[in-house]
Structure formats: C-alpha cells, structure tokens
Design a protein around this motif. Structure first.
Motif, PDB file in Angstrom:
ATOM      1  N   UNK A  80       0.878  -1.169   0.000  1.00 61.41           N
ATOM      2  CA  UNK A  80       0.000   0.000   0.000  1.00 61.41           C
ATOM      3  C   UNK A  80       0.918   1.221   0.000  1.00 61.41           C
ATOM      4  N   UNK A  81       0.829   2.044  -1.030  1.00 57.24           N
ATOM      5  CA  UNK A  81       1.678   3.230  -1.158  1.00 57.24           C
ATOM      6  C   UNK A  81       0.818   4.481  -1.008  1.00 57.24           C
ATOM      7  N   UNK A  82       1.288   5.438  -0.197  1.00 58.56           N
ATOM      8  CA  UNK A  82       0.479   6.620   0.102  1.00 58.56           C
ATOM      9  C   UNK A  82       1.260   7.913  -0.078  1.00 58.56           C
ATOM     10  N   UNK A  83       0.517   8.983  -0.293  1.00 55.35           N
ATOM     11  CA  UNK A  83       1.102  10.324  -0.351  1.00 55.35           C
ATOM     12  C   UNK A  83       0.245  11.277   0.467  1.00 55.35           C
ATOM     13  N   UNK A  84       0.855  12.347   0.937  1.00 57.94           N
ATOM     14  CA  UNK A  84       0.101  13.379   1.651  1.00 57.94           C
ATOM     15  C   UNK A  84      -0.724  14.209   0.671  1.00 57.94           C
ATOM     16  N   UNK A  85      -0.143  14.491  -0.494  1.00 62.63           N
ATOM     17  CA  UNK A  85      -0.846  15.284  -1.514  1.00 62.63           C
ATOM     18  C   UNK A  85      -1.856  14.438  -2.279  1.00 62.63           C
ATOM     19  N   UNK A  86      -2.816  15.112  -2.928  1.00 65.71           N
ATOM     20  CA  UNK A  86      -3.716  14.382  -3.814  1.00 65.71           C
ATOM     21  C   UNK A  86      -2.972  14.018  -5.102  1.00 65.71           C
ATOM     22  N   UNK A 141      -1.973  -1.101  -4.154  1.00 62.56           N
ATOM     23  CA  UNK A 141      -3.038  -0.257  -3.607  1.00 62.56           C
ATOM     24  C   UNK A 141      -2.449   1.120  -3.335  1.00 62.56           C
ATOM     25  N   UNK A 142      -3.062   2.166  -3.878  1.00 58.86           N
ATOM     26  CA  UNK A 142      -2.536   3.527  -3.756  1.00 58.86           C
ATOM     27  C   UNK A 142      -3.594   4.422  -3.124  1.00 58.86           C
ATOM     28  N   UNK A 143      -3.209   5.110  -2.070  1.00 63.73           N
ATOM     29  CA  UNK A 143      -4.090   6.084  -1.430  1.00 63.73           C
ATOM     30  C   UNK A 143      -3.378   7.435  -1.383  1.00 63.73           C
ATOM     31  N   UNK A 144      -4.102   8.473  -1.767  1.00 62.12           N
ATOM     32  CA  UNK A 144      -3.568   9.832  -1.663  1.00 62.12           C
ATOM     33  C   UNK A 144      -4.243  10.548  -0.486  1.00 62.12           C
ATOM     34  N   UNK A 145      -3.696  11.691  -0.131  1.00 60.89           N
ATOM     35  CA  UNK A 145      -4.210  12.514   0.969  1.00 60.89           C
ATOM     36  C   UNK A 145      -4.245  11.719   2.289  1.00 60.89           C
ATOM     37  N   UNK A 146      -3.165  11.008   2.533  1.00 59.74           N
ATOM     38  CA  UNK A 146      -3.025  10.251   3.778  1.00 59.74           C
ATOM     39  C   UNK A 146      -2.029  10.974   4.670  1.00 59.74           C
ATOM     40  N   UNK A 147      -2.490  11.424   5.825  1.00 56.23           N
ATOM     41  CA  UNK A 147      -1.668  12.145   6.791  1.00 56.23           C
ATOM     42  C   UNK A 147      -1.070  11.154   7.777  1.00 56.23           C
ATOM     43  N   UNK A 148       0.247  11.199   7.963  1.00 57.88           N
ATOM     44  CA  UNK A 148       0.920  10.280   8.891  1.00 57.88           C
ATOM     45  C   UNK A 148       0.410  10.419  10.314  1.00 57.88           C
ATOM     46  N   UNK A 149      -0.179  11.576  10.647  1.00 53.69           N
ATOM     47  CA  UNK A 149      -0.677  11.819  12.002  1.00 53.69           C
ATOM     48  C   UNK A 149      -2.060  11.231  12.248  1.00 53.69           C
ATOM     49  N   UNK A 150      -2.756  10.837  11.202  1.00 55.37           N
ATOM     50  CA  UNK A 150      -4.124  10.320  11.365  1.00 55.37           C
ATOM     51  C   UNK A 150      -4.351   9.027  10.591  1.00 55.37           C
TER      52      UNK A 150
END
Length: 215
Positions: A41-47, A71-80
């Motif tokens: 699962x790869x994520x980024x903070x930005x959209x 699986x890719x998710x954007x707008x994922x904040x490490x704090x939440x």
C-alpha cells in the motif's frame, strides 16, 4: 508455492505500507523487484493531481504501480493514518517512511523551531504506525544522521512512542534502483537532495500483552 523475492530489508511476503511517498519511485523500485505489488500500500500526503504537478515522474511510476496491482491512497496524513477509513482495518509487517520532513517554515535546518516541527511529524507518525503493525511488524524510518539532522533524535522519539530500536543500518540509495529522493516542498519541490550520511532505523512495538508473558 510462491517464490520469495527480496530487496534489502523487504520481501514480497511482507505486507508493506509506504508513507509520504514523493514521486512514488521507492514504491516502484520495490514493486519491480517483487514482480508484483499486491502486498503493498503506497500513500502520499498530496492528492494525485498535486503529486503529478510536483513530480512529473510520478505519473509513470503510478501507472507502473497500478499495473502491478499496488493499492494507492492519496491525501493520507501520517498523524491520522491509523483512523483513515480505508487503512484503519489493515495491519502491516513493514511501515516505511523515508526522509520525513515537515516542510520549510523557518530558515535553515539548524533552526531549533524547524527541528521541533520535524520532531512533531515523527511523533505523530510513530503513534499511528505502532497501532498498524502485525505482531512481528517493524517501522522503518530512513533519516540523515549528520548534524543538524542528528538533533531530531529519532531513536528517542521512537522510545517515547513505546517503540524499541531493533537495528540501525546504513542506507545506500543505490541499493534501490530507480529511487529518487524528492524534496517535495519549497521552490524546487521536484529536486533531489544530498543523502549524505543516513541510516534506516528499524523499530518494533513491544505490546503490554507481550510483556505479560515475561512477567
């Protein structure tokens, strides 16, 4: 029976979460080594649109990952992220955050206020990541170790979150073909930065239930 494929600390047998990806080149490197990204699962903070604006190479990397079933998710904040609607039910064997950074708010990395912002990024990340680990899971943070980056005190921040350091190993960018470490902020957000002396800090979470076994 599936064949195990490895690249450095990572295996296609691991369920892997990648946090704060820049142009997704690290994720793509792992996926190519495994021949598949079904375990990632790869994520980024930005959209997605902003990722591609900041990093023109991201579009091709994202397409590669999608073709390899990542699986890719954007707008994922490490704090939440532990309460994210799609992530909160998942557990991971490896949670990876390469070169975390708060962004540039004060002049110079030596500035104590800037260092405190970086530390808050890691505090929030550690608190969330520890709740997303499998029993034998590890949290990996790759970070520069020379001054002033040593002032972040990564190991101490991990301990504050109830983690313990399993291992600290030298990080070499060229062990990950195709990986480009991106700034992600400032006027030259797509630029790379000198890695210099840096290490991957591997943490684990010793749960209270595990402690009771040894009591």
């Amino acid at each position: 029976m599936q064949e195990e494929k490895r690249i450095k600390h990572y295996s296609n047998f691991h369920k892997i979460l990648l946090v704060g990806e820049g142009d997704f080149s690290f994720s793509t490197c792992l996926a190519r080594a495994f021949g598949s990204a079904t375990n990632m699962v790869a994520t980024s903070l930005d959209n997605r649109a902003m990722v591609i604006v900041k990093h023109p190479t991201a579009k091709a990397n994202l397409e590669t990952l999608e073709n390899l079933q990542c699986t890719i998710f954007h707008e994922v904040d490490a704090h939440t992220m532990s309460t994210h609607p799609l992530l909160k039910t998942m557990k991971f064997d490896r949670i990876v955050f390469n070169f975390p950074h708060a962004g540039f708010y004060y002049r110079g990395e030596h500035n104590q206020l800037q260092i405190q912002l970086h530390q808050e990024v890691l505090r929030g990340f550690f608190r969330n990541a520890r709740n997303m680990l499998t029993i034998n899971g590890e949290i990996h943070v790759t970070h520069k170790t020379a001054y002033p980056f040593s002032k972040w005190e990564v190991e101490k921040l991990g301990e504050e979150a109830g983690l313990y350091l399993v291992e600290k190993v030298k990080f070499t960018k060229y062990d990950y073909p195709g990986y480009e470490n991106k700034k992600g902020d400032g006027l030259n957000s797509d630029g790379t930065f000198p890695v210099g002396e840096c290490s991957t800090f591997k943490f684990a979470y010793l749960r209270l239930s595990a402690l009771s076994i040894f009591a």
